[in-house]
Design a protein around this motif. Structure first.
Motif, PDB file in Angstrom:
ATOM      1  N   VAL A  57      11.780  -2.775  96.527  1.00  0.00           N
ATOM      2  CA  VAL A  57      11.556  -1.614  95.617  1.00  0.00           C
ATOM      3  C   VAL A  57      11.190  -0.175  96.203  1.00  0.00           C
ATOM      4  CG1 VAL A  57      10.387  -0.980  93.396  1.00  0.00           C
ATOM      5  CG2 VAL A  57      11.237  -3.311  93.623  1.00  0.00           C
ATOM      6  N   GLU A  58      10.058  -0.514  96.982  1.00  0.00           N
ATOM      7  CA  GLU A  58       9.523   0.968  97.691  1.00  0.00           C
ATOM      8  C   GLU A  58      10.298   1.658  98.419  1.00  0.00           C
ATOM      9  OE1 GLU A  58       6.894   2.227  96.994  1.00  0.00           O
ATOM     10  OE2 GLU A  58       5.625   0.657  95.993  1.00  0.00           O
ATOM     11  N   ALA A  88      14.099   2.562  95.954  1.00  0.00           N
ATOM     12  CA  ALA A  88      13.877   3.562  94.825  1.00  0.00           C
ATOM     13  C   ALA A  88      13.468   4.893  95.096  1.00  0.00           C
ATOM     14  CB  ALA A  88      12.788   2.911  93.783  1.00  0.00           C
ATOM     15  N   TYR A 139      14.159   2.763  88.644  1.00  0.00           N
ATOM     16  CA  TYR A 139      14.718   1.649  89.216  1.00  0.00           C
ATOM     17  C   TYR A 139      13.953   0.466  88.537  1.00  0.00           C
ATOM     18  CZ  TYR A 139      15.699  -1.636  93.021  1.00  0.00           C
ATOM     19  OH  TYR A 139      16.116  -2.620  93.714  1.00  0.00           O
ATOM     20  N   VAL A 140      12.882   0.410  88.306  1.00  0.00           N
ATOM     21  CA  VAL A 140      12.485  -0.960  87.603  1.00  0.00           C
ATOM     22  C   VAL A 140      12.988  -1.180  86.175  1.00  0.00           C
ATOM     23  CG1 VAL A 140      10.099  -1.915  86.655  1.00  0.00           C
ATOM     24  CG2 VAL A 140      10.074  -0.758  88.893  1.00  0.00           C
ATOM     25  N   ASP A 147       8.104  -6.048  96.395  1.00  0.00           N
ATOM     26  CA  ASP A 147       7.565  -4.900  96.706  1.00  0.00           C
ATOM     27  C   ASP A 147       8.211  -4.103  97.842  1.00  0.00           C
ATOM     28  OD1 ASP A 147       5.846  -5.880  94.827  1.00  0.00           O
ATOM     29  OD2 ASP A 147       4.028  -6.155  95.975  1.00  0.00           O
ATOM     30  N   GLU A 206       0.646   0.979  87.900  1.00  0.00           N
ATOM     31  CA  GLU A 206       0.850   1.148  89.371  1.00  0.00           C
ATOM     32  C   GLU A 206      -0.768   1.164  89.933  1.00  0.00           C
ATOM     33  OE1 GLU A 206       3.824   1.836  91.675  1.00  0.00           O
ATOM     34  OE2 GLU A 206       3.905   0.072  90.114  1.00  0.00           O
ATOM     35  N   ASP A 239      13.272   6.906  92.556  1.00  0.00           N
ATOM     36  CA  ASP A 239      12.413   7.008  91.436  1.00  0.00           C
ATOM     37  C   ASP A 239      12.205   5.480  91.162  1.00  0.00           C
ATOM     38  OD1 ASP A 239      11.487   7.271  88.790  1.00  0.00           O
ATOM     39  OD2 ASP A 239      12.967   8.712  88.074  1.00  0.00           O
ATOM     40  N   LYS A 240      10.893   5.133  91.230  1.00  0.00           N
ATOM     41  CA  LYS A 240      10.528   3.768  90.993  1.00  0.00           C
ATOM     42  C   LYS A 240      10.439   3.473  89.761  1.00  0.00           C
ATOM     43  CE  LYS A 240       6.865   0.283  92.671  1.00  0.00           C
ATOM     44  NZ  LYS A 240       5.896   0.067  93.320  1.00  0.00           N
ATOM     45  N   TYR A 241      10.046   4.224  88.780  1.00  0.00           N
ATOM     46  CA  TYR A 241      10.142   3.742  87.271  1.00  0.00           C
ATOM     47  C   TYR A 241      11.571   3.658  86.886  1.00  0.00           C
ATOM     48  CZ  TYR A 241      10.234   4.854  82.379  1.00  0.00           C
ATOM     49  OH  TYR A 241      10.567   4.585  80.889  1.00  0.00           O
TER      50      TYR A 241
END
Length: 240
Positions: A207-208, A211, A217-218, A204, A51, A213-215
Motif C-alpha cells: 500500500v505504501e 498509493a 487507495y484504501v 503495508d 493512521e 493517495d493512501k486514503y
C-alpha cells in the motif's frame, strides 16, 4: 501561409474540443466521487487519526506478536476465530437464499469443532470444503439495500453506511461478545484484533509503495473488494 493558418485553426479547434471533453469527463468523475464519498473531509480526518493509532499502537503490537508467536500457533488462532464465525456465516448464506452454502458452513463448523479440536485445525479445508466469507452487510446488499455513503472510522476502518449497520449486527451476534467473565471477553477480542492486524502486515509495504493517495487507495480497494464479495466473485460489468 493560408494552409498553415487553416491547419493551425483546425488543430486549435480540435485541442479545444479535446480539452472540453476532458473537463466534462473530470467534472463527471468528481460528481460521482462526491456522491459515493460525500463525507470525504471527515473521513480523511478520521483516516489520519487511525493512521496515528496504527503507527504507535496497533502495528507495533502486531509486529511483536508476529515475531514472537510460532507460525503453527498463529495459524491455530486464526483457524479458531474463523471457526467461531462459521455459524453466522452460514446463517447469512441462508438469508441470502443459498441453502447449499449454508449447509456447507454448518458442515465445516461441525468438522472443525470436533475433528479439528474446537476449530484450532482447519480440517474442513483439507477435505476440500471451501469457506465462504459472508456477513450481514452482504445479506442486506442481496436484499437490495444500497451502499449508502462511504464512512471511515478509527479502529472500525472503512465501511459503507450499509456495511456499518451490518457490522453492528455482526458484532451483536458474535459469540465472542457473550464470553464471560468480562476480562476473558476483552482478552479474546484483543487477541483476535492483533491476529487480524498481524495478517495484514505484508500488505503495508504494498500500500505504501503503490498509493499516491493512501486514503483513496484504501477506500477504492475496500469498495472493490466488497462488491466482489457481494457477487461471490462474479460482479456484473460496470459502465465506464
Amino acid at each position: 501561409m493560408t494552409l498553415k493558418a487553416g491547419f493551425s485553426i483546425r488543430r486549435l479547434v480540435r485541442l479545444l474540443a479535446l480539452g472540453g471533453a476532458l473537463f466534462v469527463s473530470t467534472a463527471q468523475a468528481s460528481a460521482q466521487e462526491s456522491q459515493r464519498d460525500p463525507y470525504e473531509n471527515f473521513n480523511r480526518s478520521m483516516f489520519s487519526v487511525n493512521e496515528a493509532l496504527d503507527k504507535y499502537a496497533a502495528r507495533p503490537v502486531a509486529q511483536a506478536y508476529d515475531a514472537a508467536v510460532p507460525l503453527p500457533v498463529k495459524a491455530s488462532v486464526g483457524n479458531f476465530f474463523g471457526n467461531v464465525g462459521e455459524v453466522w456465516g452460514g446463517a447469512n448464506n441462508a438469508l441470502q437464499g443459498k441453502p447449499a452454502d449454508a449447509g456447507l458452513g454448518l458442515t465445516r463448523f461441525l468438522i472443525n469443532s470436533t475433528v479439528g479440536i474446537l476449530g484450532l485445525f482447519d480440517v474442513a479445508s483439507e477435505l476440500g470444503l471451501e469457506r465462504y466469507n459472508e456477513d450481514f452487510g452482504q445479506t442486506m446488499a442481496v436484499w437490495g439495500v444500497g451502499n449508502g455513503p462511504f464512512v471511515f472510522l478509527p479502529v472500525v476502518g472503512p465501511r459503507t453506511s450499509r456495511d456499518l449497520l451490518g457490522w453492528a449486527v455482526d458484532t451483536y451476534v458474535d459469540p465472542v461478545s457473550a464470553i464471560q467473565p468480562e476480562s476473558v471477553r476483552i482478552g479474546t477480542s484483543v487477541l483476535r484484533f492483533v491476529d487480524i492486524r498481524a495478517g495484514l502486515l505484508p500488505a503495508d509495504k504494498v500500500v505504501e509503495e503503490a498509493a499516491l493517495d493512501k486514503y483513496a487507495y484504501v477506500r477504492d480497494a475496500y469498495l472493490q473488494r466488497r462488491r466482489n464479495l457481494i457477487y461471490d466473485g462474479r460482479p456484473p460489468r460496470q459502465d465506464d
